[in-house]
Design a protein around this motif. Structure first.
Motif, mmCIF file in Angstrom:
data_model
loop_
_atom_site.group_PDB
_atom_site.id
_atom_site.type_symbol
_atom_site.label_atom_id
_atom_site.label_comp_id
_atom_site.label_asym_id
_atom_site.label_seq_id
_atom_site.Cartn_x
_atom_site.Cartn_y
_atom_site.Cartn_z
ATOM 1 N N PRO A 100 0.813 -1.214 0.000
ATOM 2 C CA PRO A 100 0.000 0.000 0.000
ATOM 3 C C PRO A 100 0.849 1.268 0.000
ATOM 4 O O PRO A 100 2.072 1.216 -0.008
ATOM 5 N N ASP A 101 0.143 2.384 0.051
ATOM 6 C CA ASP A 101 0.764 3.681 0.185
ATOM 7 C C ASP A 101 1.421 3.825 1.563
ATOM 8 O O ASP A 101 2.505 4.369 1.690
ATOM 9 N N GLY A 102 0.726 3.321 2.584
ATOM 10 C CA GLY A 102 1.214 3.448 3.956
ATOM 11 C C GLY A 102 2.492 2.656 4.178
ATOM 12 O O GLY A 102 2.688 1.602 3.578
ATOM 13 N N ARG A 103 3.385 3.215 5.018
ATOM 14 C CA ARG A 103 4.650 2.531 5.267
ATOM 15 C C ARG A 103 4.859 2.320 6.758
ATOM 16 O O ARG A 103 4.350 3.080 7.569
ATOM 17 N N TYR A 104 5.611 1.323 7.098
ATOM 18 C CA TYR A 104 6.018 1.087 8.477
ATOM 19 C C TYR A 104 7.495 0.769 8.480
ATOM 20 O O TYR A 104 8.083 0.480 7.439
ATOM 21 N N SER A 105 8.060 0.822 9.682
ATOM 22 C CA SER A 105 9.478 0.584 9.827
ATOM 23 C C SER A 105 9.741 -0.917 9.871
ATOM 24 O O SER A 105 9.996 -1.480 10.930
ATOM 25 N N LEU A 106 9.656 -1.574 8.731
ATOM 26 C CA LEU A 106 9.762 -3.041 8.737
ATOM 27 C C LEU A 106 11.141 -3.513 9.203
ATOM 28 O O LEU A 106 11.259 -4.555 9.838
ATOM 29 N N GLY A 107 12.189 -2.744 8.890
ATOM 30 C CA GLY A 107 13.537 -3.116 9.324
ATOM 31 C C GLY A 107 13.625 -3.222 10.836
ATOM 32 O O GLY A 107 14.206 -4.152 11.389
ATOM 33 N N CYS A 125 7.434 13.546 22.036
ATOM 34 C CA CYS A 125 6.731 12.253 22.037
ATOM 35 C C CYS A 125 7.703 11.105 21.759
ATOM 36 O O CYS A 125 7.358 9.950 21.921
ATOM 37 N N TYR A 126 8.908 11.452 21.327
ATOM 38 C CA TYR A 126 9.924 10.460 20.939
ATOM 39 C C TYR A 126 9.502 9.656 19.704
ATOM 40 O O TYR A 126 10.071 8.605 19.412
ATOM 41 N N GLY A 127 8.479 10.132 19.005
ATOM 42 C CA GLY A 127 7.995 9.412 17.825
ATOM 43 C C GLY A 127 9.069 9.271 16.757
ATOM 44 O O GLY A 127 9.221 8.213 16.147
ATOM 45 N N CYS A 128 9.846 10.339 16.545
ATOM 46 C CA CYS A 128 10.893 10.311 15.505
ATOM 47 C C CYS A 128 11.915 9.218 15.806
ATOM 48 O O CYS A 128 12.410 8.546 14.909
ATOM 49 N N ARG A 129 12.220 9.046 17.099
ATOM 50 C CA ARG A 129 13.164 7.987 17.470
ATOM 51 C C ARG A 129 12.483 6.617 17.405
ATOM 52 O O ARG A 129 13.051 5.654 16.895
ATOM 53 N N ASN A 130 11.255 6.552 17.909
ATOM 54 C CA ASN A 130 10.574 5.257 17.967
ATOM 55 C C ASN A 130 10.333 4.660 16.583
ATOM 56 O O ASN A 130 10.419 3.454 16.404
ATOM 57 N N ILE A 131 9.999 5.523 15.622
ATOM 58 C CA ILE A 131 9.666 5.010 14.292
ATOM 59 C C ILE A 131 10.928 4.767 13.466
ATOM 60 O O ILE A 131 10.917 4.010 12.500
ATOM 61 N N CYS A 132 12.039 5.392 13.838
ATOM 62 C CA CYS A 132 13.261 5.359 13.021
ATOM 63 C C CYS A 132 13.803 3.933 12.878
ATOM 64 O O CYS A 132 14.101 3.281 13.870
ATOM 65 N N PRO A 133 13.919 3.441 11.649
ATOM 66 C CA PRO A 133 14.368 2.054 11.466
ATOM 67 C C PRO A 133 15.816 1.824 11.900
ATOM 68 O O PRO A 133 16.200 0.696 12.152
ATOM 69 N N VAL A 134 16.600 2.904 11.979
ATOM 70 C CA VAL A 134 18.009 2.706 12.345
ATOM 71 C C VAL A 134 18.351 3.257 13.738
ATOM 72 O O VAL A 134 19.523 3.394 14.078
ATOM 73 N N CYS A 135 17.338 3.574 14.536
ATOM 74 C CA CYS A 135 17.552 3.894 15.955
ATOM 75 C C CYS A 135 17.395 2.585 16.718
ATOM 76 O O CYS A 135 16.280 2.086 16.842
ATOM 77 N N TYR A 136 18.518 2.049 17.198
ATOM 78 C CA TYR A 136 18.416 0.733 17.835
ATOM 79 C C TYR A 136 19.084 0.666 19.204
ATOM 80 O O TYR A 136 19.117 -0.391 19.818
ATOM 81 N N CYS A 137 19.654 1.777 19.687
ATOM 82 C CA CYS A 137 20.407 1.702 20.951
ATOM 83 C C CYS A 137 19.511 1.249 22.107
ATOM 84 O O CYS A 137 18.366 1.655 22.207
ATOM 85 N N GLN A 138 20.077 0.394 22.955
ATOM 86 C CA GLN A 138 19.352 -0.064 24.150
ATOM 87 C C GLN A 138 19.145 1.111 25.101
ATOM 88 O O GLN A 138 18.102 1.258 25.710
ATOM 89 N N GLU A 139 20.219 1.910 25.246
ATOM 90 C CA GLU A 139 20.098 3.098 26.092
ATOM 91 C C GLU A 139 20.215 4.317 25.196
ATOM 92 O O GLU A 139 21.237 4.517 24.543
ATOM 93 N N CYS A 140 19.164 5.119 25.162
ATOM 94 C CA CYS A 140 19.113 6.240 24.227
ATOM 95 C C CYS A 140 19.598 7.521 24.891
ATOM 96 O O CYS A 140 19.166 7.873 25.989
#
Lengths: 117, 265
Positions: free
Chosen positions: B49-56, B162-177
């Motif tokens: 679809p048009d909609g996307r999610y952070s599948l990675g 809201c931390y949304g930018c970090r939460n949705i980011c496919p390459v933000c993976y640090c355990q401690e942010c």
């Protein structure tokens, strides 16, 4: 919003990207909506304080107890002796119902929401 | 789409993949889903679809639960770039991926302002033309430093943390942010410390951002975050010829500088 579930456990929250209202955004409460689900501190059974001790009770007993006490206080001291504080963890609809209960049944305008604290 | 479903089904049945991660449409709602051959009927709902999610990002969580297994995943151009970065950062552990490439439609490419709306191998769809609107970045680059800072400070003032930018980011993976480090970002204040909060994120994105634009898409305050990260990408390319998400054997210059600042590779 969507809850991410892995092996029967709620592990995360995702916004709904094609939702006409939120358009893929969430606030910080939304992003963390999954956190209380499996919390050890979560109340899972009704408790009634008997002689100062929280004691497990049936739903029927708990609801009768609350309804009875609310009616008693209202009748004895008037509706404005009661107040209701609702929660951001409830849905809009639940908050609406609680507002109706407070105004139409308990008979007071003393209702507020934890998001305004 | 039927062809793609058939391919995925075959891979599951032949045991080439343990499970499959993709997007599904359920009564009009688009969401990610993960399935194994035990619930193969789910595959019928597969959609591009048009909609996307952070599948990675979701893949990295599934990979952690399935060490050593092969996971099938539906990838668009952005998902493929994210998986390249996650692989470089060892975020997929010992799990391997089998990718099913989906090319985005010209409409999706336009909506996402995507310069590369297709993966390297396409199993569904046709290559759409590259889209690259960079008017805001060009405009900002022509401003004086003071005006540019004033522009960003006004944007950051809209942040509701809201931390949304970090939460949705496919390459933000640090355990401690770092964004939750109370010494750098004091708690209980909205907007969060400006410009520190956003510039910490921007610095961390310098050698990682794969330009998917999900941060900007999810931002409730419409902060043009992608423009900052695009600028960082541009700097990295100009200085080091490094483009995150381009190839799995590229090494980040931020991790491979030798004495004197020369690149090792």
């Amino acid at each position: 919003m969507y809850l991410e579930v892995m092996d029967g456990k709620v592990t995360g929250t995702l916004p709904s990207m094609n939702h006409p209202i939120s358009e893929g955004s969430l606030c910080i409460k939304g992003w963390n909506a999954h956190e209380p689900v499996h919390s050890q501190k979560r109340l899972t059974k009704p408790l009634i304080r008997k002689d100062g001790v929280l004691t497990e009770a049936s739903w029927d007993e708990a609801i009768s107890n609350v309804a009875g006490e609310l009616a008693r206080i209202r009748d004895q001291y008037g509706p404005n002796s009661l107040a209701v504080l609702t929660s951001a963890k409830c849905t809009n609809e639940e908050n609406y119902l609680l507002m109706k209960l407070t105004r139409a049944v308990l008979g007071t305008n003393n209702i507020d929401h934890c998001a305004r604290l | 789409m039927e062809e793609l479903k058939k391919k995925v089904k075959q891979a599951l049945e032949e045991g080439k993949i343990h499970g499959f991660l993709g997007l599904k449409a359920d009564e009009g709602d688009i969401s990610p889903f993960f399935m194994t051959k035990d619930n193969i009927a789910e595959l019928e709902k597969l959609t591009a679809p048009d909609g996307r999610y952070s599948l990675g990002k979701i893949l990295s969580r599934i990979a952690a639960q399935n060490p050593g297994k092969a996971i099938g995943v539906m990838v668009r151009g952005c998902d493929e770039r994210a998986i390249i970065e996650l692989t470089k950062a060892s975020q997929l552990g010992t799990a391997s991926t089998v990718q099913f490439g989906v090319a985005c439609t010209p409409q999706t490419a336009e909506k996402c302002n995507c310069p590369q709306p297709y993966p390297s191998t396409i199993d569904f769809g046709e290559k759409a033309k590259s889209v690259n609107h960079g008017e805001l970045l060009t405009k900002l680059e022509q401003m004086s430093v003071e005006d540019r800072l004033a522009y960003w400070m006004a944007q950051f003032d809209k942040c509701i943390k809201c931390y949304g930018c970090r939460n949705i980011c496919p390459v933000c993976y640090c355990q401690e942010c770092t964004l939750e480090d109370k010494n750098l970002v004091p708690g209980g204040i909205v907007p969060p410390a400006t410009p520190v909060f956003h510039f910490i994120k921007a610095m961390h994105m310098a050698d990682r951002c794969i330009d998917c634009g999900l941060c900007e898409a999810t931002c409730p305050s419409n902060i043009p975050l992608r423009t900052i990260y695009r600028h960082m990408r541009k700097v990295m390319q100009e200085l080091f010829d490094y483009v995150p998400g381009r190839a799995a054997d590229d090494k980040s210059p931020l991790g491979t500088l030798e004495e004197g600042g020369r690149l090792i590779h």
